[in-house]
Design a protein around this motif. Structure first.
Motif, short mmCIF file in Angstrom:
data_model
loop_
_atom_site.label_atom_id
_atom_site.label_comp_id
_atom_site.label_asym_id
_atom_site.label_seq_id
_atom_site.Cartn_x
_atom_site.Cartn_y
_atom_site.Cartn_z
N PRO A 1 -0.14 8.55 -5.47
CA PRO A 1 0.94 7.63 -5.85
C PRO A 1 2.00 7.48 -4.77
CG PRO A 1 1.20 9.73 -6.97
CD PRO A 1 -0.10 9.80 -6.22
N LEU A 2 2.48 6.26 -4.63
CA LEU A 2 3.55 5.93 -3.69
C LEU A 2 4.76 5.48 -4.48
CD1 LEU A 2 1.42 3.68 -1.33
CD2 LEU A 2 1.97 6.10 -0.99
N LEU B 1 2.35 -2.14 -0.22
CA LEU B 1 1.19 -3.05 -0.22
C LEU B 1 0.25 -2.73 0.94
CD1 LEU B 1 -0.30 -5.50 -1.36
CD2 LEU B 1 1.23 -6.95 -0.01
N ALA B 2 0.79 -2.57 2.14
CA ALA B 2 -0.04 -2.27 3.32
C ALA B 2 -0.75 -0.93 3.16
CB ALA B 2 0.82 -2.28 4.58
N TYR B 3 -0.04 0.07 2.68
CA TYR B 3 -0.61 1.41 2.50
C TYR B 3 -1.75 1.36 1.49
CZ TYR B 3 -0.28 6.56 2.51
OH TYR B 3 -0.53 7.89 2.66
N VAL B 4 -1.51 0.69 0.36
CA VAL B 4 -2.52 0.58 -0.69
C VAL B 4 -3.76 -0.13 -0.18
CG1 VAL B 4 -3.03 -0.59 -2.89
CG2 VAL B 4 -0.96 0.79 -2.65
N GLN B 5 -3.58 -1.17 0.60
CA GLN B 5 -4.72 -1.93 1.12
C GLN B 5 -5.57 -1.11 2.10
OE1 GLN B 5 -2.50 -5.35 2.53
NE2 GLN B 5 -3.22 -6.59 0.82
N GLN B 6 -4.98 -0.09 2.71
CA GLN B 6 -5.68 0.67 3.74
C GLN B 6 -6.20 2.03 3.28
OE1 GLN B 6 -3.17 0.89 7.21
NE2 GLN B 6 -2.77 -1.29 7.17
N GLU C 1 -7.77 4.53 0.48
CA GLU C 1 -8.50 4.64 -0.78
C GLU C 1 -7.77 5.59 -1.73
OE1 GLU C 1 -12.91 5.98 -2.35
OE2 GLU C 1 -12.62 5.51 -0.24
N GLY C 2 -7.54 5.15 -2.95
CA GLY C 2 -6.89 5.96 -3.96
C GLY C 2 -5.38 5.84 -3.98
N ALA C 3 -4.80 5.20 -2.97
CA ALA C 3 -3.35 5.01 -2.97
C ALA C 3 -3.01 3.95 -4.01
CB ALA C 3 -2.86 4.57 -1.60
N LEU C 4 -1.95 4.20 -4.75
CA LEU C 4 -1.46 3.21 -5.70
C LEU C 4 0.05 3.20 -5.66
CD1 LEU C 4 -1.54 4.39 -9.36
CD2 LEU C 4 -2.20 5.90 -7.55
N GLY C 5 0.62 2.05 -5.97
CA GLY C 5 2.06 1.92 -5.94
C GLY C 5 2.51 0.69 -6.69
N TYR C 6 3.80 0.66 -6.99
CA TYR C 6 4.37 -0.47 -7.72
C TYR C 6 5.13 -1.37 -6.75
CZ TYR C 6 8.17 2.93 -7.63
OH TYR C 6 9.08 3.87 -7.21
N ILE C 7 4.96 -2.65 -6.97
CA ILE C 7 5.62 -3.67 -6.14
C ILE C 7 6.03 -4.82 -7.05
CG2 ILE C 7 4.34 -3.08 -4.04
CD1 ILE C 7 2.54 -5.53 -4.56
N ALA D 1 2.01 -9.18 -5.60
CA ALA D 1 0.64 -8.77 -5.92
C ALA D 1 -0.26 -9.95 -6.23
CB ALA D 1 0.66 -7.82 -7.12
N GLU D 2 0.32 -11.07 -6.63
CA GLU D 2 -0.46 -12.21 -7.08
C GLU D 2 -1.45 -12.72 -6.02
OE1 GLU D 2 1.74 -14.79 -10.33
OE2 GLU D 2 2.95 -14.59 -8.50
N ASP D 3 -1.03 -12.80 -4.78
CA ASP D 3 -1.88 -13.35 -3.72
C ASP D 3 -2.44 -12.29 -2.78
OD1 ASP D 3 -1.47 -15.96 -4.67
OD2 ASP D 3 0.38 -16.15 -3.53
N ALA D 4 -2.17 -11.03 -3.07
CA ALA D 4 -2.65 -9.96 -2.20
C ALA D 4 -4.08 -9.56 -2.60
CB ALA D 4 -1.72 -8.75 -2.32
N ASN D 5 -4.80 -8.99 -1.68
CA ASN D 5 -6.16 -8.53 -1.94
C ASN D 5 -6.11 -7.11 -2.51
OD1 ASN D 5 -8.95 -8.43 -1.98
ND2 ASN D 5 -9.08 -7.71 0.13
N VAL D 6 -5.63 -7.00 -3.76
CA VAL D 6 -5.50 -5.72 -4.45
C VAL D 6 -5.90 -5.92 -5.91
CG1 VAL D 6 -3.68 -4.79 -2.95
CG2 VAL D 6 -3.06 -6.14 -4.97
N THR D 7 -6.10 -4.81 -6.60
CA THR D 7 -6.33 -4.83 -8.04
C THR D 7 -5.04 -4.45 -8.73
OG1 THR D 7 -8.66 -4.25 -7.80
CG2 THR D 7 -7.63 -3.78 -9.93
N VAL D 8 -4.63 -5.25 -9.69
CA VAL D 8 -3.44 -4.92 -10.49
C VAL D 8 -3.90 -4.03 -11.64
CG1 VAL D 8 -1.61 -5.83 -11.96
CG2 VAL D 8 -2.23 -7.03 -9.86
N LEU D 9 -3.45 -2.78 -11.62
CA LEU D 9 -3.82 -1.81 -12.65
C LEU D 9 -2.93 -1.92 -13.88
CD1 LEU D 9 -4.33 1.39 -10.47
CD2 LEU D 9 -6.10 -0.06 -11.47
#
Length: 139
Positions: A55-56, A105-110, A112-118, A123-131
């Motif tokens: 977690p971040l 966002l950058a950390y999560v994208q790079q 594995e297993g990193a998650l954080g709130y933004i 998050a809408e246009d980023a290449n991430v999964t919204v948990l």
């Protein structure tokens, strides 16, 4: 006395922001409950479905972090400090602090297993999964 309390409550409501808890797009996780998020951020669980989570969190003065702590962790800053002092003696560390939502966002994208709130808008246009998604609310 009533006026200062009312002003505080109104300011909290006006400052509430929509936020999303994100993880890398290739993660097998697709959702986390509020209880799971709380447990991850309090160091009670480290794995969900065999995924090691890192977690971040944003800096202590960041309004989104304050909102996250108030709404999701449901602990005051003092209570969180005490919690992590006790956990320190068990060999645990609090979530890693990063300087901005962009850094989360950058950390999560790079990593594995990193998650954080933004902010949700990021998050809408980023290449991430919204948990998890939270519409801005106050207590």
């Amino acid at each position: 006395m009533v006026k200062p309390v009312l002003i505080l409550l109104l300011s909290l409501a006006l400052n509430a922001e929509e936020w999303a808890l994100i993880i890398r797009a290739d993660s097998p996780l697709s959702a986390l409950s509020t209880a799971q998020i709380r447990d991850v951020y309090l160091g009670k669980i480290r794995y969900v479905r065999d995924v090691r989570l890192f977690p971040l969190q944003l800096g202590a003065e960041n309004p989104l972090r304050q909102q996250f702590e108030r709404e999701t962790l449901q602990l005051s800053r003092a209570a969180l400090r005490e919690w992590w002092i006790r956990r320190h003696y068990l060999g645990q560390r609090p979530p890693k602090v990063v300087g901005s939502a962009e850094a989360v966002l950058a950390y999560v994208q790079q990593v594995e297993g990193a998650l954080g709130y933004i902010p949700y808008a990021m998050a809408e246009d980023a290449n991430v999964t919204v948990l998890h998604y939270e519409a801005g609310r106050s207590q």
